[in-house]
Write an enzyme that holds these catalytic residues in place. Structure first.
Site, PDB file in Angstrom:
ATOM      1  N   ASP A 191       1.166  -0.973   0.029  1.00 35.87           N
ATOM      2  CA  ASP A 191       0.281   0.243   0.051  1.00 35.87           C
ATOM      3  C   ASP A 191       0.995   0.907   0.460  1.00 35.87           C
ATOM      4  OD1 ASP A 191      -2.404   1.934   0.699  1.00 35.87           O
ATOM      5  OD2 ASP A 191      -2.502   1.918   2.409  1.00 35.87           O
TER       6      ASP A 191
ATOM      7  N   LYS B  40       2.307  11.255  -3.528  1.00 35.68           N
ATOM      8  CA  LYS B  40       1.631  10.845  -3.802  1.00 35.68           C
ATOM      9  C   LYS B  40       0.915  11.772  -4.352  1.00 35.68           C
ATOM     10  CE  LYS B  40      -1.575   6.771  -3.048  1.00 35.68           C
ATOM     11  NZ  LYS B  40      -2.278   5.819  -2.038  1.00 35.68           N
TER      12      LYS B  40
ATOM     13  N   GLU C 126      -7.060   0.271  -4.628  1.00 35.17           N
ATOM     14  CA  GLU C 126      -7.529   0.621  -3.232  1.00 35.17           C
ATOM     15  C   GLU C 126      -8.849  -0.454  -2.339  1.00 35.17           C
ATOM     16  OE1 GLU C 126      -6.089   4.159  -1.747  1.00 35.17           O
ATOM     17  OE2 GLU C 126      -3.991   3.761  -2.476  1.00 35.17           O
TER      18      GLU C 126
ATOM     19  N   ASP D 247     -13.362   5.236   2.386  1.00 41.09           N
ATOM     20  CA  ASP D 247     -11.356   4.896   2.901  1.00 41.09           C
ATOM     21  C   ASP D 247     -10.844   6.417   3.079  1.00 41.09           C
ATOM     22  OD1 ASP D 247      -9.050   5.607   2.167  1.00 41.09           O
ATOM     23  OD2 ASP D 247      -8.650   3.515   0.097  1.00 41.09           O
TER      24      ASP D 247
END
Ligand code: AMP
Length: 618
Positions: A23, A87, A187, A211
């Site tokens: 992850d 990211k 994800e 999420d």
């Protein structure tokens, strides 16, 4: 992997290879595996029990990066040489992040172009791909150290909203880190796998995966039936996460302090300190009612209810996305069987409570929200290793994909919300006699004219053997692989001439842009249909003019003078009408020209056939 003997506790092992799940998060990253003995997914932990590796890099004077907790310390002391939230930058241009550039304490090189961002550290420039690869390299070597085995293969997760550029960049970062990236996995799909949903083959469930991480928010509606995972819809905001709650607290303190001490300005130095304190306050308030501390001698405090006041607009934003995701999936709230909480920010009580209220269900938070994605990636790695063959993973495309055809029209090959992997093809041809090349422009979006959509790539199919217009058979194929990466191929079927590209767009789309593109397409639907109809008739008229002109030119001697004059008159008229933009009038003129040329075209055909029958060349 079932046959491999490995003892994580003692480190004794005799195994061939280990596929890990990674992850790669905005704030933290982590690695997980399926334990070879008990077959349960588990995160790889340091001796101290720490599994999270902060996605932070620090460059010291030697220019060598330090990654993780060690680097975290330098956020305060050396902010310009310390990189966080990479990211947020991956697959982005400077223009994409301009509005947010204040958020970053390090230097993002502004070259005023649409090119991908570069980060300046000292006199060196790094791409987000390189920076992510340093993080991945660190994760790889930690995993190797703990597992005592080489780690060369991985499944890496990305937010469901990541576009091709961002997925590709993540894959490249893996490659650069020496990892064979077997799958880029969404994800929410990983989170569902971690919860073991779908393991019972007779079970059919509709699941919402909520999420809220450090930097991104995703809501995905999944349907799991017969062991098959299908993403019905996705929605979210790539600029909404725990960092925004931190920002809100910093702003709250700043305003308070400025009220008291009007001269105070946040310096570069204490900016990071406030940020870290805000994060600590947020975590503290998940369990307590008040947070009190100080920065630079200033007292800072915040109560739980003050924090909830600041946080509720952010949480409400996520709820709006949830409603949109349900709408896109054509599902009502009552049809949702489970709500899964993912990401560290779902520990905030207000988040759990609001989401639970919206879905009218107790949210599912039994797994550690920080670990759940990595654990699912490990489950996927295990499936890819061939240990769990019963699964098939399906994802969807957020926007339509197509090519530009005559008149700048969008011809959709893969409609929005198609399940991937998907392959589709369509045949096209040339417009001009002897045309030896065609340019294939690939677009993404919902509008009828390509100028309103987003260009992803362009390439040329050349060396087509000279043939009359309309004769070449050019097959354009689109393939979106399981990672969501688009491959476009063009092949002239008569000659076999082929050209293909992997579409790597220059920069990414934010959720807002995707949403805007969808809204625009609805808003302009009527206008688009009219424009498309007009462009189509204009294109038809231009082609007819070309063909008729060439015909008259070639066959002048066979035609009567009055035939030529009459045709030319209509052609002149048609040319004016094409510009005028009246669809019906153009249509009528096309009919008229066809009527006018039909008798001599037929006569010519008959003569030609007659000659051919006598064995002469046409
Ligand atoms: P992730 O990207 O999933 O690692 O999420 C990290 C985010 O979760 C960061 O913004 C953290 O500040 C936030 N977070 C972690 N633990 C807590 C907590 N106990 N309460 C509130 N936020 C948290």
């Amino acid at each position: 992997m079932g046959k491999i003997a490995i003892n994580i506790a003692t480190g004794s092992l005799q195994q061939k290879e280990m596929i890990v799940g990674i992850d790669l998060g905005t704030t933290n990253s982590l690695v997980a595996i399926i334990h070879p003995q008990d077959r349960n997914p588990q995160v790889i932990k340091e001796v101290m029990g720490n599994s999270l590796v902060p996605s932070v890099l620090h460059f010291d004077k030697s220019g060598e990066p330090i990654v993780g907790d060690e680097a975290l310390k330098y956020l305060l002391t050396d902010p310009q040489q310390t990189i966080f939230s990479v990211k947020r930058l991956i697959g982005k241009s400077y223009n994409d992040i301009r509005e947010r550039s204040n958020f970053f304490t390090y230097k993002i090189f502004d070259d005023q172009t649409e090119r991908l961002v570069k980060i300046q550290v000292g006199d060196k420039f790094y791409s987000p791909v390189e920076l992510s690869s340093f993080i991945l390299k660190e994760l790889k070597s930690r995993a190797e150290h703990i597992l005592k085995t080489p780690v060369t293969k991985a499944v890496i997760t990305v937010p469901a909203y990541f576009n091709d550029a961002q997925r590709q960049a993540t894959r490249d970062a893996g490659k650069l880190a020496g990892l064979d990236v077997l799958r880029i996995l969404n994800e929410p799909t990983a989170a569902s796998l971690a919860y073991g949903l779908g393991l019972n083959k007779n079970e059919t469930k509709t699941i919402a995966v909520y999420d809220l991480g450090g930097g991104t928010f995703d809501i995905s509606i999944l349907r799991i039936s017969d062991g098959i995972f299908e993403v019905l819809s996705t929605n979210g905001d790539t600029y909404l996460g725990g960092d925004d709650f931190d920002d809100a607290i910093v702003k709250f303190w700043k305003e308070k302090i400025e009220l008291e001490k009007s001269a105070l300005k946040f310096s570069e130095n204490n900016k990071q300190e406030f940020r870290l304190k805000a994060e600590a306050a947020k975590r503290h308030l998940s369990l307590h009612h008040e947070f009190i501390s100080n920065v630079d001698g200033y007292l800072i405090k915040i109560s739980k209810s003050e924090f909830e006041n600041l946080g509720s607009p952010l949480v409400n934003k996520t709820i709006l996305c949830c409603a949109n995701a349900l709408k896109d999936a054509e599902i009502s709230i009552t049809e949702i069987d489970e709500v899964i909480m993912v990401g560290g920010s779902t520990r905030i009580p207000l988040v759990k409570q609001t989401v639970g209220q919206f879905f009218n269900k107790k949210v599912n938070d039994t797994l550690n929200p920080d670990e759940v994605v990595a654990l699912g990636a490990a489950v996927q790695a295990d499936i890819l290793a061939g240990n769990n063959k019963d699964f098939l993973l399906l994802d969807i495309t957020p926007l339509s994909l197509g090519i530009e055809t005559m008149g700048g029209l969008m011809d959709v090959l893969i409609p929005r919300n198609s399940k991937i992997p998907i392959r589709t093809s369509r045949q096209y041809t040339t417009q001009k006699d002897g045309q030896m090349g065609i340019v294939i422009s690939v677009f993404q979006g919902e509008r009828d004219l390509v100028k309103d959509n987003r260009k992803l790539a362009e390439f040329k199919l050349s060396n087509i053997p000279a043939m009359p217009a309309g004769l070449p058979k050019i097959e354009i194929s689109f393939l979106i692989d399981a990672d969501g990466i688009l491959n476009v191929k063009a092949k002239e079927l008569r000659s076999g001439v082929t050209q293909q590209i992997e579409v790597k767009p220059q920069y990414g789309l934010t959720d807002k842009e995707v949403e805007k593109m969808l809204l625009d397409s609805i808003e302009h639907a009527t206008e688009d249909i009219q424009t498309r109809a007009l462009v189509e008739v204009q294109t038809e008229a231009k082609q007819l003019l070309d063909v008729t002109k060439t015909f008259i030119e070639k066959n002048k001697t066979h035609l009567l003078n009055e035939e030529i004059i009459a045709s030319e008159k209509i052609m002149e008229q048609l040319e004016i009408l094409i510009k005028s933009g009246n669809k019906d009038e153009i249509h009528a003129a096309i009919e008229q020209l066809n009527e006018q040329s039909r008798p001599y075209a037929e006569r010519f055909m008959n003569e030609a056939i007659g000659k051919a029958m006598k064995g002469k060349q046409v």
